[in-house]
Design a protein around this motif. Sequence first.
Motif, PDB file in Angstrom:
ATOM      1  N   VAL A  67     -16.467   9.622   3.783  1.00 19.02           N
ATOM      2  CA  VAL A  67     -15.287  10.456   4.181  1.00 19.02           C
ATOM      3  C   VAL A  67     -14.020   9.491   3.861  1.00 19.02           C
ATOM      4  CG1 VAL A  67     -14.126  11.545   5.905  1.00 19.02           C
ATOM      5  CG2 VAL A  67     -16.489  11.708   6.065  1.00 19.02           C
ATOM      6  N   THR A  68     -13.729   8.235   4.446  1.00 18.84           N
ATOM      7  CA  THR A  68     -12.603   7.602   4.086  1.00 18.84           C
ATOM      8  C   THR A  68     -12.721   6.528   3.289  1.00 18.84           C
ATOM      9  OG1 THR A  68     -13.059   6.284   5.863  1.00 18.84           O
ATOM     10  CG2 THR A  68     -12.054   8.122   6.653  1.00 18.84           C
ATOM     11  N   SER A  69     -13.921   6.255   2.574  1.00 18.93           N
ATOM     12  CA  SER A  69     -13.972   4.984   1.712  1.00 18.93           C
ATOM     13  C   SER A  69     -15.148   4.979   0.795  1.00 18.93           C
ATOM     14  CB  SER A  69     -13.921   3.714   2.475  1.00 18.93           C
ATOM     15  OG  SER A  69     -13.835   2.453   1.570  1.00 18.93           O
ATOM     16  N   HIS A  70     -15.759   3.961   0.772  1.00 21.21           N
ATOM     17  CA  HIS A  70     -17.236   3.928  -0.104  1.00 21.21           C
ATOM     18  C   HIS A  70     -18.032   2.940   0.644  1.00 21.21           C
ATOM     19  CE1 HIS A  70     -14.706   0.831  -2.028  1.00 21.21           C
ATOM     20  NE2 HIS A  70     -15.877   0.264  -2.390  1.00 21.21           N
ATOM     21  N   THR A  71     -19.282   2.748  -0.132  1.00 25.35           N
ATOM     22  CA  THR A  71     -20.112   1.509   0.174  1.00 25.35           C
ATOM     23  C   THR A  71     -20.685   1.409  -1.304  1.00 25.35           C
ATOM     24  OG1 THR A  71     -21.992   2.931   0.807  1.00 25.35           O
ATOM     25  CG2 THR A  71     -20.751   2.184   2.560  1.00 25.35           C
ATOM     26  N   CYS A  72     -21.369   0.204  -1.300  1.00 23.41           N
ATOM     27  CA  CYS A  72     -21.752  -0.297  -2.750  1.00 23.41           C
ATOM     28  C   CYS A  72     -23.123  -0.367  -2.383  1.00 23.41           C
ATOM     29  CB  CYS A  72     -21.111  -1.403  -3.270  1.00 23.41           C
ATOM     30  SG  CYS A  72     -19.579  -1.159  -3.813  1.00 23.41           S
TER      31      CYS A  72
END
Length: 107
Positions: A67-72
Amino acid sequence: LLKIDAATGVVTVAKPLKDATAAVYTVTIGAAIAAGPSASLDITVPVTSRSCDSSPCGDNGSCNPTVTSHTCTCAAGFTGADCSEAEASAAVGDGAKDGEGNNAAAL
């Protein structure tokens, strides 16, 4: 607040949602003809950030928007928030250690 592309029908946010924290929003679209019938339709819209657009995950990691960023999700042999760190097990050598406990490359 919302913009509809006339050619594709894709609905986008015309400007950033202030304090958007929900993963899903419901949008009600209504249409009416003067002195005629009207209709409405509820559309569920998933909300994700566009932080993956810049390809922030290195070394062939895959980016997963939130929703507000990302993950890798890192490829084998890499770790870290942006997959830029080599895992210790991926170090050069056959696992043998020298007298000081350092990895010793096989000759």
